[in-house]
Design a protein around this motif. Structure first.
Motif, PDB file in Angstrom:
ATOM      1  N   GLY A  58       0.804  -1.229   0.000  1.00 55.34           N
ATOM      2  CA  GLY A  58       0.000   0.000   0.000  1.00 55.34           C
ATOM      3  C   GLY A  58       0.829   1.268   0.000  1.00 55.34           C
ATOM      4  N   SER A  59       2.155   1.153   0.016  1.00 53.54           N
ATOM      5  CA  SER A  59       3.003   2.346   0.025  1.00 53.54           C
ATOM      6  C   SER A  59       3.023   3.012  -1.348  1.00 53.54           C
ATOM      7  CB  SER A  59       4.425   1.980   0.458  1.00 53.54           C
ATOM      8  OG  SER A  59       4.950   0.965  -0.373  1.00 53.54           O
ATOM      9  N   VAL A  60       3.214   4.329  -1.334  1.00 54.37           N
ATOM     10  CA  VAL A  60       3.249   5.117  -2.560  1.00 54.37           C
ATOM     11  C   VAL A  60       4.684   5.597  -2.750  1.00 54.37           C
ATOM     12  CG1 VAL A  60       2.310   7.121  -3.778  1.00 54.37           C
ATOM     13  CG2 VAL A  60       0.854   5.818  -2.202  1.00 54.37           C
ATOM     14  N   LEU A  61       5.222   5.317  -3.932  1.00 49.51           N
ATOM     15  CA  LEU A  61       6.630   5.604  -4.201  1.00 49.51           C
ATOM     16  C   LEU A  61       6.801   6.489  -5.421  1.00 49.51           C
ATOM     17  CD1 LEU A  61       7.630   1.887  -3.878  1.00 49.51           C
ATOM     18  CD2 LEU A  61       8.291   3.634  -2.245  1.00 49.51           C
ATOM     19  N   PHE A  62       7.860   7.298  -5.399  1.00 50.57           N
ATOM     20  CA  PHE A  62       8.284   8.070  -6.562  1.00 50.57           C
ATOM     21  C   PHE A  62       9.438   7.294  -7.182  1.00 50.57           C
ATOM     22  CE2 PHE A  62      11.037  11.315  -8.495  1.00 50.57           C
ATOM     23  CZ  PHE A  62      10.148  11.839  -9.415  1.00 50.57           C
ATOM     24  N   VAL A  63       9.326   6.981  -8.454  1.00 49.31           N
ATOM     25  CA  VAL A  63      10.352   6.213  -9.154  1.00 49.31           C
ATOM     26  C   VAL A  63      10.911   7.088 -10.262  1.00 49.31           C
ATOM     27  CG1 VAL A  63      10.838   4.123 -10.475  1.00 49.31           C
ATOM     28  CG2 VAL A  63       9.100   4.069  -8.680  1.00 49.31           C
ATOM     29  N   CYS A  64      12.203   7.299 -10.238  1.00 49.65           N
ATOM     30  CA  CYS A  64      12.894   8.067 -11.272  1.00 49.65           C
ATOM     31  C   CYS A  64      14.078   7.223 -11.724  1.00 49.65           C
ATOM     32  CB  CYS A  64      13.363   9.408 -10.729  1.00 49.65           C
ATOM     33  SG  CYS A  64      14.177  10.440 -11.952  1.00 49.65           S
ATOM     34  N   GLU A  65      13.913   6.627 -12.906  1.00 52.58           N
ATOM     35  CA  GLU A  65      14.873   5.676 -13.447  1.00 52.58           C
ATOM     36  C   GLU A  65      15.099   4.558 -12.425  1.00 52.58           C
ATOM     37  OE1 GLU A  65      18.118   8.243 -14.720  1.00 52.58           O
ATOM     38  OE2 GLU A  65      17.172   8.421 -16.691  1.00 52.58           O
ATOM     39  N   ASP A  66      16.301   4.439 -11.876  1.00 48.99           N
ATOM     40  CA  ASP A  66      16.585   3.354 -10.932  1.00 48.99           C
ATOM     41  C   ASP A  66      16.447   3.780  -9.467  1.00 48.99           C
ATOM     42  OD1 ASP A  66      17.095   1.597 -13.006  1.00 48.99           O
ATOM     43  OD2 ASP A  66      19.238   2.046 -13.054  1.00 48.99           O
ATOM     44  N   ASP A  67      16.131   5.044  -9.224  1.00 46.12           N
ATOM     45  CA  ASP A  67      15.992   5.537  -7.857  1.00 46.12           C
ATOM     46  C   ASP A  67      14.533   5.525  -7.436  1.00 46.12           C
ATOM     47  OD1 ASP A  67      18.732   6.085  -7.578  1.00 46.12           O
ATOM     48  OD2 ASP A  67      18.500   8.082  -8.435  1.00 46.12           O
ATOM     49  N   GLU A  68      14.308   5.172  -6.183  1.00 44.69           N
ATOM     50  CA  GLU A  68      12.962   5.180  -5.614  1.00 44.69           C
ATOM     51  C   GLU A  68      13.004   5.871  -4.267  1.00 44.69           C
ATOM     52  OE1 GLU A  68      11.390   1.240  -5.242  1.00 44.69           O
ATOM     53  OE2 GLU A  68      11.581   0.835  -7.376  1.00 44.69           O
ATOM     54  N   SER A  69      11.949   6.620  -3.983  1.00 48.48           N
ATOM     55  CA  SER A  69      11.821   7.221  -2.665  1.00 48.48           C
ATOM     56  C   SER A  69      10.353   7.165  -2.251  1.00 48.48           C
ATOM     57  CB  SER A  69      12.353   8.662  -2.649  1.00 48.48           C
ATOM     58  OG  SER A  69      11.685   9.459  -3.595  1.00 48.48           O
ATOM     59  N   LEU A  70      10.154   7.118  -0.964  1.00 46.31           N
ATOM     60  CA  LEU A  70       8.812   6.969  -0.399  1.00 46.31           C
ATOM     61  C   LEU A  70       8.097   8.313  -0.361  1.00 46.31           C
ATOM     62  CD1 LEU A  70       6.953   4.852   1.072  1.00 46.31           C
ATOM     63  CD2 LEU A  70       7.852   5.839   3.193  1.00 46.31           C
ATOM     64  N   ILE A  71       6.896   8.352  -0.929  1.00 48.82           N
ATOM     65  CA  ILE A  71       6.032   9.534  -0.830  1.00 48.82           C
ATOM     66  C   ILE A  71       5.120   9.379   0.376  1.00 48.82           C
ATOM     67  CG2 ILE A  71       4.193  10.853  -1.940  1.00 48.82           C
ATOM     68  CD1 ILE A  71       5.366   9.958  -4.642  1.00 48.82           C
ATOM     69  N   ALA A  72       4.591   8.168   0.554  1.00 47.11           N
ATOM     70  CA  ALA A  72       3.693   7.882   1.683  1.00 47.11           C
ATOM     71  C   ALA A  72       3.775   6.393   1.995  1.00 47.11           C
ATOM     72  CB  ALA A  72       2.263   8.281   1.347  1.00 47.11           C
TER      73      ALA A  72
END
Length: 169
Positions: A58-72
């Protein structure tokens, strides 16, 4: 997590509240396509940036190419974060006014710590985004580098004037 549950959370925000979010791309409607990891793609910039929801966690992630970071960390906290960001987005002019933006940024960071402490982490989306907004690279400079370089006359671009006697009316 099924598309119907995702959409039940997102539909009240679609499209205006989601468009206030600081991500490039188009916010999508169901049926949501899956990325190679099986996550539902919520926003797609058509190139290399995505917002996805992990269907299992259920987590929401920002994916930019090979990098991911948690939005929520959850879809529910994502909805609350979108609402909090929307009020901030409407209430400030942005990073051009450093003092006002700094106050608003701190207020949002405090709200985020309450709404979703994990998403407020130092290497997660919001921390990285607000850091980028307040960096010197983001602030517009009035003087461009090109203006700093002296112009030299080479004569290559000199063109003779138009002889008015050849111009018909």
């Amino acid at each position: 997590m099924m598309d119907s549950k995702i959409w039940a959370a997102l539909e009240p925000l679609h499209p205006s509240a989601l468009e206030d979010m600081p991500m490039d791309g188009q916010w999508l409607e169901p049926p949501f396509a899956d990325d190679p990891s099986g996550r539902a793609v919520l926003c797609n910039d058509g190139d290399f940036q995505f917002v996805v929801v992990d269907r299992k966690k259920g987590s929401v992630l920002f994916v930019c190419e090979d990098d991911e970071s948690l939005i929520a960390s959850t879809l529910e906290s994502f909805v609350k974060i979108v609402q909090a960001w929307g009020s901030i987005d409407r209430d400030t002019v942005g990073p051009e006014d450093d003092e006002d933006f700094s106050k608003v940024r701190k207020s949002f960071e405090e709200q985020l710590k309450t709404l979703d402490p994990v998403a407020a982490g130092p290497n997660e989306f919001w921390s990285l985004y607000t850091e980028e907004l307040t960096s010197d690279d983001y602030v517009d400079e009035d003087v461009s580098e090109e203006e700093d370089e002296p112009e030299t006359e080479t004569g290559d671009n000199d063109r003779p004037g138009i002889d008015e006697s050849f111009v018909s009316t």
